[in-house]
Design an enzyme around this catalytic site. Structure first.
Site, PDB file in Angstrom:
ATOM      1  N   HIS A  14      73.523   1.516 134.617  1.00 60.06           N
ATOM      2  CA  HIS A  14      74.551   2.534 134.799  1.00 60.06           C
ATOM      3  C   HIS A  14      75.888   1.942 134.404  1.00 60.06           C
ATOM      4  CE1 HIS A  14      76.184   1.716 139.140  1.00 60.06           C
ATOM      5  NE2 HIS A  14      75.777   0.593 138.603  1.00 60.06           N
ATOM      6  N   CYS A  25      82.247  -3.131 137.117  1.00 57.97           N
ATOM      7  CA  CYS A  25      81.318  -1.994 137.134  1.00 57.97           C
ATOM      8  C   CYS A  25      81.627  -0.959 136.053  1.00 57.97           C
ATOM      9  CB  CYS A  25      81.317  -1.336 138.507  1.00 57.97           C
ATOM     10  SG  CYS A  25      80.657  -2.402 139.793  1.00 57.97           S
ATOM     11  N   HIS A  31      70.840  -2.894 137.685  1.00 51.58           N
ATOM     12  CA  HIS A  31      70.504  -3.411 139.005  1.00 51.58           C
ATOM     13  C   HIS A  31      69.003  -3.268 139.237  1.00 51.58           C
ATOM     14  CE1 HIS A  31      74.700  -3.555 140.327  1.00 51.58           C
ATOM     15  NE2 HIS A  31      74.855  -2.317 139.880  1.00 51.58           N
ATOM     16  N   HIS A  69      63.756   2.219 135.034  1.00 48.74           N
ATOM     17  CA  HIS A  69      64.078   1.867 133.656  1.00 48.74           C
ATOM     18  C   HIS A  69      64.743   3.015 132.894  1.00 48.74           C
ATOM     19  CE1 HIS A  69      61.619  -1.573 134.677  1.00 48.74           C
ATOM     20  NE2 HIS A  69      62.229  -2.195 133.695  1.00 48.74           N
ATOM     21  N   GLU A 107      72.039  -2.330 145.731  1.00 46.88           N
ATOM     22  CA  GLU A 107      72.152  -2.735 144.326  1.00 46.88           C
ATOM     23  C   GLU A 107      71.968  -4.242 144.170  1.00 46.88           C
ATOM     24  OE1 GLU A 107      75.225   0.541 142.499  1.00 46.88           O
ATOM     25  OE2 GLU A 107      76.075  -1.309 143.311  1.00 46.88           O
TER      26      GLU A 107
END
Length: 117
Positions: A14, A25, A31, A69, A107
């Site tokens: 992400h 981030c 993660h 995935h 995470e």
């Protein structure tokens, strides 16, 4: 109150592009997520369970089919933060199992977000 929890895992990428460019981030990253669903009941069913763990198998299938995935920005209409994900999984679970009391998302081994109404 009786409580049970079951843990599920998936890996995904992400990017929180709404954050400043120098925030770690904001970059594309991934993660190894841990999802923990908690169910609670004041009484146990006739089998002595809050709910049979086997009943939670649809959550594993949902996670494997829709999240594992994958790039989470392609899935969520809101930023793919652990907090938003905890709420998403809570809503999904509560629609199927009324005993759902909380969902926690990790995470990293040191970070957790929880949604508990």
């Amino acid at each position: 109150m009786f409580r049970i929890r079951k843990e599920f895992h998936f890996s995904a990428s992400h990017q929180l592009s709404h954050l400043p460019p120098d925030h770690q981030c904001a970059r594309l990253h991934g993660h190894n997520y841990v999802v923990v669903v908690e169910l609670a009941a004041e009484t146990l069913n006739d089998d002595g369970f809050v709910r049979d763990y086997h009943d939670l198998k649809p959550l594993k299938s949902y996670i494997d089919d829709q999240f594992d995935h994958r790039h989470l920005n392609d899935i969520f209409d809101v930023p793919s933060t652990a907090e938003h994900m905890a709420r998403h999984f809570y809503d999904w679970c509560a629609a199927r199992w009324p005993e759902t009391s909380a969902v926690m998302i990790s995470e990293t081994p040191k970070t957790w977000a929880e949604y508990r109404p």
